[in-house]
Write a protein that holds these residues in place. Structure first.
Motif, PDB file in Angstrom:
ATOM      1  N   TYR A   1       0.811  -1.274  -0.005  1.00 47.66           N
ATOM      2  CA  TYR A   1      -0.030  -0.132  -0.062  1.00 47.66           C
ATOM      3  C   TYR A   1       0.948   1.192   0.207  1.00 47.66           C
ATOM      4  O   TYR A   1       0.524   2.357  -0.583  1.00 47.66           O
ATOM      5  N   ALA A   2       1.869   1.122   0.713  1.00 47.28           N
ATOM      6  CA  ALA A   2       2.797   2.585   0.857  1.00 47.28           C
ATOM      7  C   ALA A   2       3.582   2.692  -0.441  1.00 47.28           C
ATOM      8  O   ALA A   2       3.575   3.763  -0.824  1.00 47.28           O
ATOM      9  N   LEU A   3       3.963   1.510  -1.105  1.00 48.52           N
ATOM     10  CA  LEU A   3       4.705   1.778  -2.238  1.00 48.52           C
ATOM     11  C   LEU A   3       3.730   2.352  -3.668  1.00 48.52           C
ATOM     12  O   LEU A   3       4.063   2.900  -4.217  1.00 48.52           O
ATOM     13  N   VAL A   4       2.527   1.720  -3.443  1.00 48.59           N
ATOM     14  CA  VAL A   4       1.589   2.236  -4.461  1.00 48.59           C
ATOM     15  C   VAL A   4       1.347   3.530  -4.275  1.00 48.59           C
ATOM     16  O   VAL A   4       1.241   4.459  -5.339  1.00 48.59           O
ATOM     17  N   GLY A   5       1.231   3.918  -3.114  1.00 51.76           N
ATOM     18  CA  GLY A   5       0.919   5.425  -2.564  1.00 51.76           C
ATOM     19  C   GLY A   5       2.124   6.335  -3.168  1.00 51.76           C
ATOM     20  O   GLY A   5       2.044   7.237  -3.803  1.00 51.76           O
TER      21      GLY A   5
ATOM     22  N   PHE B   1       4.349   9.909  -7.403  1.00 51.76           N
ATOM     23  CA  PHE B   1       5.204  10.330  -8.254  1.00 51.76           C
ATOM     24  C   PHE B   1       4.727  10.552  -9.708  1.00 51.76           C
ATOM     25  O   PHE B   1       4.968  11.502 -10.635  1.00 51.76           O
ATOM     26  N   ILE B   2       3.855   9.623 -10.054  1.00 56.51           N
ATOM     27  CA  ILE B   2       3.056   9.915 -11.341  1.00 56.51           C
ATOM     28  C   ILE B   2       2.150  11.402 -11.314  1.00 56.51           C
ATOM     29  O   ILE B   2       2.452  11.941 -12.410  1.00 56.51           O
ATOM     30  N   ARG B   3       1.705  11.821 -10.412  1.00 60.80           N
ATOM     31  CA  ARG B   3       0.774  12.937 -10.189  1.00 60.80           C
ATOM     32  C   ARG B   3       1.704  14.029 -10.358  1.00 60.80           C
ATOM     33  O   ARG B   3       1.561  15.059 -10.917  1.00 60.80           O
ATOM     34  N   ASP B   4       2.956  14.022  -9.482  1.00 54.42           N
ATOM     35  CA  ASP B   4       4.074  14.996  -9.891  1.00 54.42           C
ATOM     36  C   ASP B   4       4.570  15.100 -11.030  1.00 54.42           C
ATOM     37  O   ASP B   4       4.793  16.523 -11.487  1.00 54.42           O
ATOM     38  N   ILE B   5       4.610  14.067 -11.840  1.00 51.43           N
ATOM     39  CA  ILE B   5       5.240  14.109 -13.344  1.00 51.43           C
ATOM     40  C   ILE B   5       4.162  14.899 -14.083  1.00 51.43           C
ATOM     41  O   ILE B   5       4.456  15.629 -14.917  1.00 51.43           O
ATOM     42  N   ILE B   6       3.048  14.424 -13.642  1.00 56.65           N
ATOM     43  CA  ILE B   6       1.771  15.272 -14.596  1.00 56.65           C
ATOM     44  C   ILE B   6       1.712  16.727 -14.295  1.00 56.65           C
ATOM     45  O   ILE B   6       1.604  17.417 -15.211  1.00 56.65           O
ATOM     46  N   GLN B   7       1.820  16.719 -13.062  1.00 57.20           N
ATOM     47  CA  GLN B   7       1.817  18.095 -12.574  1.00 57.20           C
ATOM     48  C   GLN B   7       2.739  19.146 -13.241  1.00 57.20           C
ATOM     49  O   GLN B   7       2.792  20.296 -13.886  1.00 57.20           O
TER      50      GLN B   7
END
Length: 322
Positions: free
Chosen positions: A301-305, A310-316
């Protein structure tokens, strides 16, 4: 400070007067309500004491006042209390006898194959046999091989959740283990179902490595039937909490936890036809497997979070650059 000094000196009337002055400034001040409740307790006004302690959210004080209030009620209405208790015990006794008879009838029909397969209703009646004849019920599950309704196991789990919710919202104030304003139904569901399903999976996986004879469906149905005593005791605890003192709640906790532990261990023992040594080893390894499953799940759960973040930061970043 002066109110506390007067209270400690035994001047309860003077202390009460000063606490009333404090409440005229701030009606929600908890310490003033505790002071008034303590004063009412010393004066023998149990109802006012209980009300003050409850307003201040002081469960220990409330329980102490309730104990004295109950004692006075028993003295004043002893005959009627005994009469009501006898009537309740008689009604409960009749219901227990009828449930035991119907459960035994279904169990006999299942054992002698007069009923090839059990539907939902009869499966639940057979599960009620865990209250009266657990060993025989577990042996019947062992010999069922697909003749039981797996749906009944899920229905029992729904009853478990309903019993827990019933307990939370109907239990006496002094017995509450969670504030009503802080109740999180999703968390309550998780606390009940996660240990249950991890036990079913872990015990099946471990027992299958030690010449276990039970199938996963049999493990699930048997484990769900083991939760039926929990449903009964949880509802009984909620109802009787309005008559019992808080120091008596540990009797219910010991009863329900002890019964559940014994039934789960007995399930592994009977379904897999183990010896005592094998039983202890499998139960110990199953408990370790449960802890390992929880650890891996939390780690995942922690790793998926982290990955999602990380993906959100890249998109942002990409959006800002665009």
């Amino acid at each position: 400070q002066q109110a506390t000094i007067l209270y400690n000196n035994g001047d309860y009337e003077g202390a009460s007067s000063l606490w009333q002055e404090v409440l005229s400034i701030d009606k929600t001040y908890p310490l003033a309500h505790v002071g008034l409740a303590s004063t009412s307790f010393k004066e023998g006004d149990w109802a006012a004491s209980m009300e003050g302690y409850r307003y201040a959210n002081d469960r220990s004080g409330y329980a102490k006042a309730f104990s004295e209030h109950r004692y006075d009620l028993l003295k004043d209405y002893f005959f009627w209390v005994i009469l009501a208790a006898a009537a309740v015990i008689a009604v409960i006794g009749v219901l227990i006898v009828q449930l035991s008879k119907r459960s035994k009838k279904v169990l006999l029909g299942f054992e002698y194959r007069q009923t090839p397969t059990l539907g939902l209703g009869r499966s639940l009646l057979m599960g009620a046999g865990m209250l009266f004849r657990p060993k025989r019920t577990l042996e019947s599950i062992k010999n069922s091989r697909g003749r039981l309704s797996i749906l009944s196991g899920f229905v029992v789990l729904l009853l478990v959740l309903a019993a827990r919710i019933f307990f939370i919202y109907t239990v006496s104030y002094s017995f509450q283990d969670v504030e009503l304003k802080d109740v999180n139904l999703l968390l309550e569901i998780v606390k009940l179902l996660i240990p249950f399903f991890t036990w079913v999976g872990a015990s099946y996986l471990i027992s299958s490595q030690f010449s276990g004879e039970s199938t996963l469906s049999e493990n699930f149905v048997a484990a769900s039937y083991c939760m039926i005593p929990y449903v009964v005791v949880e509802i009984a605890a909620a109802l009787f909490s309005h008559l019992l003192c808080v120091n008596e709640k540990y009797l219910f906790a010991i009863l329900i936890n002890g019964v559940l532990l014994w039934l789960f261990i007995r399930t592994v023992f009977i379904l897999n036809d183990y010896r005592i040594g094998q039983l202890l080893l499998v139960c110990l390894l199953s408990a370790c497997a449960m802890v390992l499953i929880w650890f891996i799940s939390l780690l995942g759960y922690a790793l998926v979070g982290r990955i999602v973040q990380f993906i959100r930061d890249i998109i942002q970043e990409a959006t800002l650059l665009a």
